[in-house]
Design a protein around this motif. Sequence first.
Motif, PDB file in Angstrom:
ATOM      1  N   PRO A  88       0.585  -1.148  -0.223  1.00  0.00           N
ATOM      2  CA  PRO A  88      -0.279   0.128  -0.212  1.00  0.00           C
ATOM      3  C   PRO A  88       1.094   0.929  -0.117  1.00  0.00           C
ATOM      4  O   PRO A  88       0.249   2.417  -0.209  1.00  0.00           O
ATOM      5  CB  PRO A  88      -0.563  -0.224   1.171  1.00  0.00           C
ATOM      6  N   SER A  89       1.878   0.641   0.255  1.00  0.00           N
ATOM      7  CA  SER A  89       3.038   2.801   0.240  1.00  0.00           C
ATOM      8  C   SER A  89       3.611   2.580  -0.685  1.00  0.00           C
ATOM      9  O   SER A  89       3.717   3.373  -1.342  1.00  0.00           O
ATOM     10  CB  SER A  89       3.828   2.015   1.393  1.00  0.00           C
ATOM     11  N   THR A  90       3.462   1.598  -2.014  1.00  0.00           N
ATOM     12  CA  THR A  90       4.101   2.207  -2.902  1.00  0.00           C
ATOM     13  C   THR A  90       3.275   2.729  -4.232  1.00  0.00           C
ATOM     14  O   THR A  90       2.309   2.320  -3.464  1.00  0.00           O
ATOM     15  CB  THR A  90       5.008   0.623  -3.661  1.00  0.00           C
ATOM     16  N   GLU A  91       3.859   3.062  -5.218  1.00  0.00           N
ATOM     17  CA  GLU A  91       3.078   3.372  -6.034  1.00  0.00           C
ATOM     18  C   GLU A  91       2.260   2.390  -7.507  1.00  0.00           C
ATOM     19  O   GLU A  91       1.366   2.089  -7.313  1.00  0.00           O
ATOM     20  CB  GLU A  91       3.885   4.083  -7.240  1.00  0.00           C
ATOM     21  N   GLY A  92       3.344   0.981  -7.451  1.00  0.00           N
ATOM     22  CA  GLY A  92       2.605   0.113  -7.844  1.00  0.00           C
ATOM     23  C   GLY A  92       3.736  -0.344  -8.648  1.00  0.00           C
ATOM     24  O   GLY A  92       4.875   0.369  -8.289  1.00  0.00           O
ATOM     25  N   HIS A  93       3.685  -1.005  -9.252  1.00  0.00           N
ATOM     26  CA  HIS A  93       4.843  -2.045  -9.868  1.00  0.00           C
ATOM     27  C   HIS A  93       4.332  -2.335 -11.712  1.00  0.00           C
ATOM     28  O   HIS A  93       3.405  -2.727 -11.765  1.00  0.00           O
ATOM     29  CB  HIS A  93       5.516  -3.281  -9.430  1.00  0.00           C
ATOM     30  N   ILE A  94       5.540  -2.867 -12.258  1.00  0.00           N
ATOM     31  CA  ILE A  94       5.433  -3.720 -13.260  1.00  0.00           C
ATOM     32  C   ILE A  94       5.132  -5.415 -13.462  1.00  0.00           C
ATOM     33  O   ILE A  94       6.936  -5.759 -12.978  1.00  0.00           O
ATOM     34  CB  ILE A  94       5.999  -3.093 -14.928  1.00  0.00           C
ATOM     35  N   ILE A  95       4.187  -5.967 -13.695  1.00  0.00           N
ATOM     36  CA  ILE A  95       4.748  -7.373 -13.678  1.00  0.00           C
ATOM     37  C   ILE A  95       4.491  -7.443 -15.139  1.00  0.00           C
ATOM     38  O   ILE A  95       3.364  -8.055 -15.786  1.00  0.00           O
ATOM     39  CB  ILE A  95       3.583  -8.550 -12.736  1.00  0.00           C
ATOM     40  N   LEU A  96       5.984  -8.179 -15.692  1.00  0.00           N
ATOM     41  CA  LEU A  96       6.682  -8.156 -16.605  1.00  0.00           C
ATOM     42  C   LEU A  96       6.580 -10.404 -16.783  1.00  0.00           C
ATOM     43  O   LEU A  96       7.538 -10.630 -16.495  1.00  0.00           O
ATOM     44  CB  LEU A  96       8.278  -7.830 -16.876  1.00  0.00           C
ATOM     45  N   SER A  97       6.025 -10.702 -17.680  1.00  0.00           N
ATOM     46  CA  SER A  97       6.589 -12.071 -17.823  1.00  0.00           C
ATOM     47  C   SER A  97       6.207 -12.337 -19.818  1.00  0.00           C
ATOM     48  O   SER A  97       6.253 -11.751 -20.696  1.00  0.00           O
ATOM     49  CB  SER A  97       5.128 -12.643 -18.334  1.00  0.00           C
ATOM     50  N   LEU A  98       8.109 -12.605 -20.071  1.00  0.00           N
ATOM     51  CA  LEU A  98       8.055 -12.578 -21.712  1.00  0.00           C
ATOM     52  C   LEU A  98       8.401 -14.411 -21.884  1.00  0.00           C
ATOM     53  O   LEU A  98       8.593 -15.314 -21.125  1.00  0.00           O
ATOM     54  CB  LEU A  98       9.197 -12.270 -21.853  1.00  0.00           C
ATOM     55  N   THR A  99       8.104 -15.110 -23.295  1.00  0.00           N
ATOM     56  CA  THR A  99       8.654 -16.302 -23.161  1.00  0.00           C
ATOM     57  C   THR A  99       9.417 -15.440 -25.037  1.00  0.00           C
ATOM     58  O   THR A  99       9.573 -14.959 -25.373  1.00  0.00           O
ATOM     59  CB  THR A  99       7.776 -16.990 -24.037  1.00  0.00           C
ATOM     60  N   GLY A 100      10.375 -16.808 -25.323  1.00  0.00           N
ATOM     61  CA  GLY A 100      10.905 -16.604 -26.228  1.00  0.00           C
ATOM     62  C   GLY A 100      12.045 -17.692 -27.212  1.00  0.00           C
ATOM     63  O   GLY A 100      11.629 -18.801 -26.556  1.00  0.00           O
TER      64      GLY A 100
END
Length: 193
Positions: A66-78
């Motif tokens: 709750p004290s953070t702005e937010g994040h990106i959860i990234l999932s990649l395949t290649g």
Amino acid sequence: MQTGLFHTRIQATTGLLGAPVLTLDLLVNTVQKKVSGVARVFKSTYPSVNFFADVWGDYSKAQLHPSTEGHIILSLTGNPSGPTSQIAATFHLHGILGLDWASGFASYKYCYQGNWQDVQHATVSQASIPHPEPVPHHPVPLYAVAVQQAQSSGDLAQLKAVVRQGEQQLASSDALRSALQQLNAEIARLEAR
């Protein structure tokens, strides 16, 4: 957080001496929350690694605390040929990035020379995107045929015209000045006949 379509280049490394460095060149589509690009893993110490894969995946926004702005959860395949090929995946990444796509952590694995390599908790940082140096414009002389024709025909006026044209366009280069001097010497030789 940018919106629309944008390019970012990030690196992930554990910081250990001789550890592999992952560079991701990504095109981010914020409307569809899709990502595509290329992954390169390079390691110069023995055994060296020079891995490449086309990558694709998606991301989501999350607020992990709750004290953070937010994040990106990234999932990649290649894999080496892209998402529409029938080649098995040779790269997987899961990461948590800042909303600016310039910091965070990622774990990834890649298959290189038949062996899977696993890298855990690599630190993600923004990689510099080099701007290509402007290439100075130098006129390229295409007078060889004209010079040969003038020499073989013995047409001194034509040879002089070609040399004057070359002098006008290329007088600033030392190497070309030398070539022009040789041509002028050839003119003098022909005039002496």
